[in-house]
Structures are given as structure tokens and as C-alpha cells.
Design a protein around this motif. Structure first.
Motif, PDB file in Angstrom:
ATOM      1  N   GLY A 317       0.805  -1.209   0.000  1.00 18.34           N
ATOM      2  CA  GLY A 317       0.000   0.000   0.000  1.00 18.34           C
ATOM      3  C   GLY A 317       0.842   1.264   0.000  1.00 18.34           C
ATOM      4  O   GLY A 317       0.489   2.266  -0.639  1.00 18.34           O
ATOM      5  N   VAL A 318       1.978   1.222   0.700  1.00 22.17           N
ATOM      6  CA  VAL A 318       2.886   2.374   0.718  1.00 22.17           C
ATOM      7  C   VAL A 318       3.603   2.507  -0.619  1.00 22.17           C
ATOM      8  O   VAL A 318       3.703   3.604  -1.181  1.00 22.17           O
ATOM      9  CB  VAL A 318       3.898   2.233   1.884  1.00 22.17           C
ATOM     10  CG1 VAL A 318       4.985   3.301   1.786  1.00 22.17           C
ATOM     11  CG2 VAL A 318       3.174   2.343   3.228  1.00 22.17           C
ATOM     12  N   VAL A 319       4.101   1.386  -1.155  1.00 21.67           N
ATOM     13  CA  VAL A 319       4.797   1.419  -2.442  1.00 21.67           C
ATOM     14  C   VAL A 319       3.869   1.918  -3.545  1.00 21.67           C
ATOM     15  O   VAL A 319       4.267   2.697  -4.416  1.00 21.67           O
ATOM     16  CB  VAL A 319       5.356   0.020  -2.795  1.00 21.67           C
ATOM     17  CG1 VAL A 319       5.908  -0.012  -4.223  1.00 21.67           C
ATOM     18  CG2 VAL A 319       6.451  -0.369  -1.805  1.00 21.67           C
ATOM     19  N   ASN A 320       2.615   1.486  -3.492  1.00 20.31           N
ATOM     20  CA  ASN A 320       1.628   1.899  -4.496  1.00 20.31           C
ATOM     21  C   ASN A 320       1.007   3.265  -4.203  1.00 20.31           C
ATOM     22  O   ASN A 320       0.084   3.689  -4.905  1.00 20.31           O
ATOM     23  CB  ASN A 320       0.510   0.850  -4.591  1.00 20.31           C
ATOM     24  CG  ASN A 320       0.986  -0.442  -5.223  1.00 20.31           C
ATOM     25  OD1 ASN A 320       1.878  -0.440  -6.064  1.00 20.31           O
ATOM     26  ND2 ASN A 320       0.405  -1.563  -4.807  1.00 20.31           N
ATOM     27  N   LYS A 321       1.528   3.911  -3.154  1.00 19.29           N
ATOM     28  CA  LYS A 321       1.066   5.261  -2.769  1.00 19.29           C
ATOM     29  C   LYS A 321      -0.420   5.285  -2.408  1.00 19.29           C
ATOM     30  O   LYS A 321      -1.113   6.289  -2.622  1.00 19.29           O
ATOM     31  CB  LYS A 321       1.381   6.275  -3.873  1.00 19.29           C
ATOM     32  CG  LYS A 321       2.875   6.466  -4.117  1.00 19.29           C
ATOM     33  CD  LYS A 321       3.152   7.506  -5.176  1.00 19.29           C
ATOM     34  CE  LYS A 321       4.626   7.889  -5.235  1.00 19.29           C
ATOM     35  NZ  LYS A 321       5.549   6.761  -5.369  1.00 19.29           N
ATOM     36  N   GLU A 322      -0.903   4.188  -1.845  1.00 17.91           N
ATOM     37  CA  GLU A 322      -2.289   4.138  -1.363  1.00 17.91           C
ATOM     38  C   GLU A 322      -2.385   4.577   0.088  1.00 17.91           C
ATOM     39  O   GLU A 322      -3.377   5.184   0.490  1.00 17.91           O
ATOM     40  CB  GLU A 322      -2.840   2.721  -1.513  1.00 17.91           C
ATOM     41  CG  GLU A 322      -2.987   2.255  -2.952  1.00 17.91           C
ATOM     42  CD  GLU A 322      -3.381   0.792  -3.043  1.00 17.91           C
ATOM     43  OE1 GLU A 322      -3.127   0.055  -2.063  1.00 17.91           O
ATOM     44  OE2 GLU A 322      -3.936   0.386  -4.077  1.00 17.91           O
ATOM     45  N   TYR A 323      -1.370   4.208   0.912  1.00 21.83           N
ATOM     46  CA  TYR A 323      -1.392   4.520   2.341  1.00 21.83           C
ATOM     47  C   TYR A 323      -0.189   5.380   2.704  1.00 21.83           C
ATOM     48  O   TYR A 323       0.852   5.346   2.055  1.00 21.83           O
ATOM     49  CB  TYR A 323      -1.333   3.249   3.202  1.00 21.83           C
ATOM     50  CG  TYR A 323      -2.217   2.117   2.775  1.00 21.83           C
ATOM     51  CD1 TYR A 323      -3.504   2.338   2.277  1.00 21.83           C
ATOM     52  CD2 TYR A 323      -1.783   0.797   2.893  1.00 21.83           C
ATOM     53  CE1 TYR A 323      -4.316   1.276   1.889  1.00 21.83           C
ATOM     54  CE2 TYR A 323      -2.582  -0.261   2.513  1.00 21.83           C
ATOM     55  CZ  TYR A 323      -3.841  -0.019   2.002  1.00 21.83           C
ATOM     56  OH  TYR A 323      -4.634  -1.061   1.619  1.00 21.83           O
ATOM     57  N   ILE A 327       1.644   3.669   8.442  1.00 20.92           N
ATOM     58  CA  ILE A 327       1.036   2.347   8.660  1.00 20.92           C
ATOM     59  C   ILE A 327       2.091   1.272   8.892  1.00 20.92           C
ATOM     60  O   ILE A 327       1.838   0.254   9.547  1.00 20.92           O
ATOM     61  CB  ILE A 327       0.119   1.966   7.480  1.00 20.92           C
ATOM     62  CG1 ILE A 327      -0.798   0.789   7.882  1.00 20.92           C
ATOM     63  CG2 ILE A 327       0.928   1.623   6.232  1.00 20.92           C
ATOM     64  CD1 ILE A 327      -1.853   0.454   6.858  1.00 20.92           C
ATOM     65  N   LEU A 328       3.302   1.506   8.388  1.00 20.27           N
ATOM     66  CA  LEU A 328       4.364   0.518   8.537  1.00 20.27           C
ATOM     67  C   LEU A 328       4.810   0.360   9.993  1.00 20.27           C
ATOM     68  O   LEU A 328       5.382  -0.661  10.366  1.00 20.27           O
ATOM     69  CB  LEU A 328       5.564   0.888   7.664  1.00 20.27           C
ATOM     70  CG  LEU A 328       5.281   0.906   6.151  1.00 20.27           C
ATOM     71  CD1 LEU A 328       6.487   1.428   5.394  1.00 20.27           C
ATOM     72  CD2 LEU A 328       4.910  -0.485   5.658  1.00 20.27           C
ATOM     73  N   ASP A 329       4.538   1.390  10.820  1.00 18.58           N
ATOM     74  CA  ASP A 329       4.868   1.275  12.242  1.00 18.58           C
ATOM     75  C   ASP A 329       4.083   0.161  12.908  1.00 18.58           C
ATOM     76  O   ASP A 329       4.508  -0.389  13.931  1.00 18.58           O
ATOM     77  CB  ASP A 329       4.564   2.598  12.962  1.00 18.58           C
ATOM     78  CG  ASP A 329       5.439   3.745  12.482  1.00 18.58           C
ATOM     79  OD1 ASP A 329       6.535   3.468  11.951  1.00 18.58           O
ATOM     80  OD2 ASP A 329       5.017   4.915  12.618  1.00 18.58           O
ATOM     81  N   SER A 330       2.924  -0.181  12.349  1.00 14.70           N
ATOM     82  CA  SER A 330       2.071  -1.196  12.977  1.00 14.70           C
ATOM     83  C   SER A 330       2.641  -2.600  12.842  1.00 14.70           C
ATOM     84  O   SER A 330       2.232  -3.505  13.583  1.00 14.70           O
ATOM     85  CB  SER A 330       0.664  -1.160  12.372  1.00 14.70           C
ATOM     86  OG  SER A 330       0.677  -1.582  11.018  1.00 14.70           O
TER      87      SER A 330
END
Length: 532
Positions: A317-323, A327-330
Motif C-alpha cells: 500500500g505504501v509502495v503503491n502510494k495508497e497509504y 502504517i508501517l509502524d504497525s
């Protein structure tokens, strides 16, 4: 030999089960990772055996579970022998009402890796074998890796790095992350034995006697794994073979094993360790690179696969610029307590099984049989034990991604979506809740009586705000789906539930009010959704 690219969005170091699973999950999110391994080919040894229910649920979502079930053996329970017992204390696994896979599947790790690699090959994702990581440099913008591919040195860059390279992780060492824990004092042996006669049933046998410990795991009709503690008289031998151990195994089992051949034999030490952190800026640790366990319950490989399952959708989701990146901290917030809890539990159980301490041996003799018999007689206790062994009981209730605004107490935000049978009123077919919510992305599940206009309004809002990213299912009350309403504690026909299911089939959000503004707030403020 294929040449490495100069840059990749994600590089995975380690083509074991965790690394291959991570790659398979990223591919389904449109991310083409680069995966490297210092080995020249896949593992040939059987190694890890147990494939638990939660792992099979993941594989089902990937469309791979049937291949595993076809080759593996379904184990129905455990036979415990203590001291001079001639008859075992039998404990049958009981998870038939909790999952589609109410058993332990035994399948060699080599075959697990083979199936996952075949999936990568089908998606045109190669593994770069004979490629060793030499150095890691990272900044807030990216990671630079120095590698040796065969005889050639290569320098490549990536946006994100995954360390899935085992207990001796080069990634973890390069980042100087401490691997806290210890080692067991005993030496252990493992032997995969081809028997002259079929293994009598599909039970795992655990034999704990005064001067010996053995466990037998069925792999196929005539193939069995035997593990145990190397006897004190042989512990200093460097040239140990299984033939040297046969008399001790016969003594512990009480009968000789009818062995045709020994397919694999290994003597090793066991460790219980966990990395002090699972993330360092743009680098993540998963699997044995992050934690190693005792073999009790076959938790190690399954835990690593769930690490990948937890991280992959967030990273994609981060790579695809969705999030948002937050969120990666979770990942660490959710997975480190799981690893710590398993480490503590398996360490205590394993120490009790193999210890020569006088008092612990008395506990094994008098307390353990009574406890096992009590569990065997109780459906509830067997169910709780299955939830722990199978890992379907793992929850992220304390996660920053879990929002619970509901009167429900049994099922809460953070829990795994339960396996419940569903009658699809629209398609007029029988299915289950996990299958319903197994499409890519998030799923909004609305339970309760809504007007056609309200349902239409939700569907239009999703199409406008979250097209192709949020699946939607509406379930009104019905006799066919009564069990689902009971599970979510909806005794009144006026009761409603808005449930958001994450891509990893954990519940992220439960609210007793069905309100698109509140749902939108969760997705944008908690998940950090950017595309909407």
C-alpha cells in the motif's frame, strides 16, 4: 546467471518460506520484488514440518492450499507416553468449528518452498541464487546494497529491504540489531526415517521417560521424523550417526523402529532468540531473522509466514502510494508481542519436556498426565489449545489499527475474522465469511436490517470514494445466517454492525453504527488512506 537490476522497489534477502511468501504476497499487490539467496538452489532437507490452520488459511487466500493438502498428511492429535506408560494419553485436536482446516498438516519444508517458488515462477518472478549480501547502507530516501553474485560484485539500490535470511541474518547483523536470548544446553538429533512397515496412524507421539525423550512425527505412510536429545554418553561425539542412537531410541520407545533407511540425519543445538527491533527505517526483519523458537508446537515457520502476511499488504500500500508510511509502524507493534509470547511459551514447555531436574521430572510423571486427560475430556479446553497451536487465536486488539466501538465482547477489532458458514442470499450459494472477504484489499461487511435506499447509498459512496479498493457485502438477518448474527452478539433485529476486514483477514474496525462518515474517518485517519 541472470543479472541483477540496478534498482528495485523491494528487495527480499532469503528464499526460505518467509521470503518466498513475502514475494508471493507482494506480487498479488502488483509489486515485483527482487529476491536473492546465498544458496545455489532450494532447500533439499525436510526441515520444518508443521503447517498450521492459520497458514493454510493464508494459502487458501493465495489459491495454493489444495496443493499443500494433496501432498501433506493430516495429523489428528497427539499420543503422550510418560515414564513407564504402555498406553498413551491421547489428545485429539478439536478445531472443526473454528476453521476449514481443523488439523496439523505435516509437509516437508522443501515441498513448502517448492510450491511457493512455483507460484513465483508462474508470476514471472525469479530468485537470484548464489547471491550474497555483503553490506547495507540506508538513508531516509532508500537503501543501497553491496552484493556478490557468483564471482561478480554488484551494487544495487532499493526503496525497501526485507531481511528473511534466517537466524544468522546478514541483514540483521549489518544493521547491528541485537538478537537477544539464549541456547539450550542439550544437543538434539533429527532423523527422517523410511520404515519397513506403515506408521500405525496419523498421531504425533511424544515419549518422555526418565532417561530419554523422543518425538515421532508422521510425514507419509512409511516416512516418519524422529527427534530427541543426544544421550550424555554420546554428546561429545562429532561423527554421530543414527545407527549410534538406535539402541537409545529403542529403549525410549520400548520397541525397535523397523527402519529401512535414514533419509536425513542432523545433530544440532537449539536457540530461543528475538531481535530487539523488527524494523530499522526502511528495513524489516521477518521469520527466523527476527525470532527463533524451540520446536514445540511447530510454531517457527508458521510464525514467519504470518510475519510476511502482516507486512506485505501494508508495504504494498505504501509502495503503491495508497497509504501513508505511518502504517508501517504497525508491523512491529503487532508482530513483536506475538513473537515474544510464543518465545516465552514454547521455551517453558520445551524446558519442561527435556529437563533432568528432579522436581520437573516429578511434574512430568504426576501432573502432566492428569492435565492432558483433563484437556482431553473438555471440548472448551481442547478448543483453546487448538487456537494456540494453530495460531488462529492470535489477535491485534492493542494495535494502532484496531478501532472497536461495539458492544461485542467475544469478537473484537484486531481479532482474526472467524470462520463462519455463510449462505450468499444474492448468489444462492453456500460459502464462508473468510472466502467472502478474501478478495484483494479491504472489505466492508454490514450486518443488520437496512433499507434498500441505505444499502444503495453505501454502495454509491464506495464507488465514488474508494473505487476498486473497498469490497462491500451486506447481510440482512435470515434463518440461514443466524449463526453469524449470534457470533457478533446481535440478538435484536434492530442491531447493526459495520465491520472492516483488513487484507490479512483480521478485523480492523467494528461499530454498532453504520455511518459512512465514521468509516471514511477510520480509513483515512487510522489506515492513512491517500487515494480516496
Amino acid at each position: 546467471m541472470m543479472s541483477l537490476p540496478d534498482h528495485a522497489s523491494v528487495v527480499i534477502v532469503g528464499a526460505g518460506p518467509s521470503g518466498l511468501m513475502m514475494a508471493a504476497l507482494l506480487l498479488r499487490q502488483g509489486i515485483q520484488p527482487v529476491i536473492i539467496d546465498s544458496k545455489k538452489e532450494l532447500t533439499k532437507q525436510s526441515r520444518a514440518l508443521a503447517v498450521h490452520a492459520r497458514t493454510l488459511e493464508i494459502l487458501r487466500q493465495l489459491g495454493l492450499s489444495d496443493q499443500f493438502l494433496k501432498e501433506g498428511m493430516q495429523v489428528s492429535g497427539f499420543d503422550f507416553y510418560f515414564l513407564n506408560d504402555e498406553e498413551p494419553d491421547r489428545l485429539i485436536i478439536d478445531g472443526s468449528d473454528k476453521t476449514l482446516f481443523p488439523f496439523v498438516l505435516t509437509l516437508e519444508q522443501s515441498k513448502t518452498e517448492k510450491h511457493l517458488l512455483e507460484d513465483l515462477t508462474a508470476h514471472a518472478c525469479p530468485v537470484y541464487w548464489d547471491t550474497t549480501l555483503l553490506r547495507v547502507e540506508q538513508s531516509d530516501e532508500g537503501v543501497v546494497l553491496q552484493m556478490r553474485q557468483g564471482e561478480l560484485d554488484k551494487r544495487i539500490s532499493c526503496d525497501w529491504l526485507i531481511g528473511a535470511d534466517g537466524a544468522s541474518s546478514a541483514v540483521r547483523k549489518a544493521l547491528k540489531i541485537n538478537f537477544s536470548g539464549g541456547s539450550y544446553i542439550h544437543r538434539f538429533y533429527l532423523a527422517d526415517l523410511e520404515l519397513t512397515i506403515p506408521y500405525p496412524d496419523n498421531q504425533i507421539r511424544i515419549i518422555s521417560k526418565k532417561d530419554g525423550f523422543n518425538a515421532l512425527f508422521p510425514i507419509s505412510n512409511n516416512l516418519v521424523r524422529c527427534i530427541g536429545v543426544v544421550p550424555a554418553a554420546l554428546k561429545n561425539r562429532t561423527d554421530l550417526r543414527f545407527d549410534d542412537l538406535k539402541p537409545y531410541v529403542t529403549f525410549t520407545l520400548g520397541v525397535p523402529l523397523q527402519v529401512e533407511s535414514c533419509n536425513w540425519f542432523s545433530v544440532y543445538g537449539l536457540h530461543h532468540r528475538m531481535a530487539d527491533q523488527f524494523r530499522s527505517r526502511r528495513v524489516f526483519l521477518i521469520g527466523d531473522a527476527a525470532h527463533v523458537h524451540s520446536p514445540v508446537g511447530g510454531q517457527g515457520m508458521n510464525t514467519g509466514l504470518q510475519d510476511a502476511y502482516n507486512l506485505a499488504w501494508k508495504l504494498a500500500g505504501v509502495v503503491n502510494k495508497e497509504y501513508n508510511k505511518a502504517i508501517l509502524d504497525s508491523y512491529s507493534v503487532e508482530r513483536m508481542p506475538v513473537a515474544h509470547g510464543l518465545l516465552k511459551t514454547t521455551d517453558r514447555l520445551f524446558s519442561m519436556i527435556v529437563s533432568n531436574n528432579f522436581f520437573i521430572k516429578r511434574i512430568r510423571k504426576w501432573v502432566a498426565p492428569v492435565l492432558i486427560q483433563r484437556i482431553a475430556r473438555s471440548k472448551d479446553l481442547k478448543g483453546e489449545l487448538f487456537k494456540r497451536i494453530s495460531q488462529i487465536g492470535i489477535t491485534y486488539r492493542k494495535s494502532i489499527l484496531s478501532v472497536h466501538h461495539s458492544a461485542t465482547t467475544a469478537i473484537k477489532a484486531g481479532d482474526r475474522l472467524p470462520f463462519l458458514r455463510v449462505f450468499d442470499e444474492k448468489l444462492k450459494v453456500d460459502t464462508d465469511l473468510q472466502a467472502w472477504c478474501s478478495k484483494g484489499g479491504f472489505t466492508l461487511l454490514v450486518l443488520g436490517e437496512l433499507s434498500p435506499m441505505a444499502v444503495s447509498g453505501i454502495a454509491k459512496w464506495i464507488k465514488s470514494a474508494y473505487p476498486f479498493a473497498l469490497n462491500f457485502f451486506y447481510m440482512p438477518p435470515s434463518d440461514r445466517n443466524k449463526a453469524i448474527f449470534e457470533a457478533f452478539e446481535m440478538s435484536s433485529r434492530k442491531a447493526k454492525r459495520a465491520i472492516i476486514v483488513r487484507p490479512d483477514l483480521h478485523i480492523g474496525y467494528i461499530n454498532d453504527i453504520v455511518d459512512t462518515e465514521l468509516i471514511d474517518g477510520y480509513l483515512k485517519q487510522v489506515i492513512g488512506w491517500r487515494k480516496a
